[in-house]
Design an enzyme around this catalytic site. Structure first.
Site, PDB file in Angstrom:
ATOM      1  N   THR A 123       0.818  -1.213   0.000  1.00 50.88           N
ATOM      2  CA  THR A 123       0.000   0.000   0.000  1.00 50.88           C
ATOM      3  C   THR A 123       0.854   1.267   0.000  1.00 50.88           C
ATOM      4  OG1 THR A 123      -1.491   1.279   1.404  1.00 50.88           O
ATOM      5  CG2 THR A 123      -0.118  -0.303   2.523  1.00 50.88           C
ATOM      6  N   GLU A 125       0.226   3.547   1.909  1.00 49.88           N
ATOM      7  CA  GLU A 125       0.182   4.060   3.286  1.00 49.88           C
ATOM      8  C   GLU A 125       1.499   3.842   4.027  1.00 49.88           C
ATOM      9  OE1 GLU A 125      -3.423   3.546   5.478  1.00 49.88           O
ATOM     10  OE2 GLU A 125      -4.589   3.248   3.661  1.00 49.88           O
ATOM     11  N   TYR A 150      -1.817  -0.655  10.911  1.00 48.63           N
ATOM     12  CA  TYR A 150      -1.971  -1.280   9.591  1.00 48.63           C
ATOM     13  C   TYR A 150      -0.769  -0.988   8.702  1.00 48.63           C
ATOM     14  CZ  TYR A 150      -3.330  -1.624   4.666  1.00 48.63           C
ATOM     15  OH  TYR A 150      -3.348  -1.901   3.319  1.00 48.63           O
ATOM     16  N   LYS A 154       2.216  -3.448   7.208  1.00 52.08           N
ATOM     17  CA  LYS A 154       2.467  -3.627   5.770  1.00 52.08           C
ATOM     18  C   LYS A 154       3.915  -3.238   5.446  1.00 52.08           C
ATOM     19  CE  LYS A 154      -0.031  -4.655   2.865  1.00 52.08           C
ATOM     20  NZ  LYS A 154      -0.464  -5.974   2.311  1.00 52.08           N
TER      21      LYS A 154
END
Ligand SMILES: NC(=O)c1ccc[n+]([C@@H]2O[C@H](COP(=O)([O-])OP(=O)(O)OC[C@H]3O[C@@H](n4cnc5c(N)ncnc54)[C@H](O)[C@@H]3O)[C@@H](O)[C@H]2O)c1
Length: 338
Positions: A123, A125, A150, A154
């Protein structure tokens, strides 16, 4: 190719399996998925009888189950993850388990079975956030700066994947993509939540001032990007995949949805912001365009229209999800501001 798709019962994974079996009809796909709250085999009803498709229920943290499927494939496309930021804030543990430990188990098994390609889906993010007033974008050189459990989990998984390439020579590729939307999108996320709420005659909750900016990627365009990477991507490389070239704040996304659906701004309801909410994400995807000749086939408005049409035509699919345990989660999550 014989593909192991982890997390194939989720939103992007199920779109990818449908895409792959349609565009590569001679390939075989094993969908390995634990069927958490986000996994839904109804996403794949139309292809479950395809002789080249097989579903295996299993957890990526389970070494024996992973080895059993890994021994039957040559390529891995790894989607399985705990993927919702808000859930990672209220309960981070499953994120560390699945996203970090699960990825580790897959990498070990891929090495053991001499897999010819391990593609890891990640991602944008992991790069943290950009200031609202800047023109900067995440590029190939942007340093990792995750802010939520999260994105931290990741980021950890990305580092592990790279380490298995650098240390053991595992043939890996990684893609860091922006926010996906499209058919089969779980209705707790912004776009499907807005569309389904409007279809139910309910207001659309918008966090804070609604000025958060995301880069939106139509899930069908994401599938073609993964295909380009699997087919022509360079081993060891990371590709950034995004859908937009301009900033579109969340509130504008909602306004466009309302316009397409023939509704007014009175349908918007501002709700309390969440902690650590990143302000702006924007992806520079010129490398994948230049090197692999990939670009989105849909404009944002075309993709929104197709998505709205899909949700209008597949009411049963999302009504079942919204009527279940999700309702309780929703009530806790979106507390209306006074
Ligand atoms: N949705 C997005 O906008 C977006 C954006 C960037 C990156 N990603 C990444 O893409 C991938 C897929 O995202 P998504 O939105 O389809 O997620 P999703 O939550 O819809 O699906 C995840 C799937 O993984 C399965 N799963 C979860 N834990 C598992 C485990 N321990 N073992 C086996 N299966 C397990 C779930 O059952 C579900 O089917 C994730 O890795 C996510 O981080 C998603």
């Amino acid at each position: 190719m014989r593909l192991l798709v982890t997390g194939g019962a989720g939103f992007i994974g199920s779109n990818f399996i449908r895409y792959w079996l349609t565009t590569h009809p001679d390939d075989q796909v094993i969908n390995f998925d634990a069927l958490t709250y986000a996994g839904n085999l109804e996403n794949l009803r139309d292809i479950e009888d395809n002789p080249n498709y097989e579903f295996v229920k299993g957890n990526i943290c389970d070494r024996d189950a992973v080895d059993a499927v890994m021994s039957r494939v040559d390529t891995v496309v790894h989607f399985a993850a705990e993927s919702h930021v808000d859930r990672s804030i209220s309960d981070p543990m499953p994120f560390i388990k699945t996203n970090v430990e699960g990825t580790f188990v897959l990498l070990e098994s891929a090495l053991k079975h001499s897999i010819s390609r391990f593609h890891h889906i990640s991602t944008d993010e992991v790069f943290g956030a950009l200031p609202l007033d800047s023109k900067r974008k995440f590029t190939d050189d942007t340093k990792y700066d995750p802010h939520s459990p999260y994105s931290a989990s990741k980021a950890a998984s990305d580092h592990l994947v790279r380490a298995y390439h650098d240390t053991y020579g595992l043939p890996v590729t990684i893609s860091n993509c922006s926010n996906n939307f499209g058919p089969y999108h779980f209705p707790e996320k912004l776009i499907p939540l807005a569309i389904t709420n409007i279809l139910e005659g309910k207001k659309v909750p918008v966090y804070g001032d609604g000025l958060y900016v995301r880069d939106w990627l139509y899930v069908k365009d994401h599938c073609t990007a993964i295909d380009a990477i699997l087919t022509n991507g360079k081993i060891g490389r990371t590709y950034l995949v995004g859908g937009l070239t301009e900033d579109i704040p969340n509130i504008e996304v909602i306004r466009r949805i309302l316009r397409i659906m023939g509704k007014g701004e009175e349908m918007i309801e501002y709700v309390k912001d969440r902690p650590g909410h990143d302000r702006r994400y924007a992806i520079d995807w010129t490398t994948i365009k230049r090197e692999l000749n990939w670009k989105p086939a849909y404009s944002f408005d075309q993709a929104l229209q197709e998505t709205i049409h899909w949700f209008e035509s597949n009411r049963q699919w999302w009504e079942r999800i919204k009527s279940g345990a999700y309702r309780e989660y929703y009530q806790n999550q979106y507390s209306v501001t006074e």
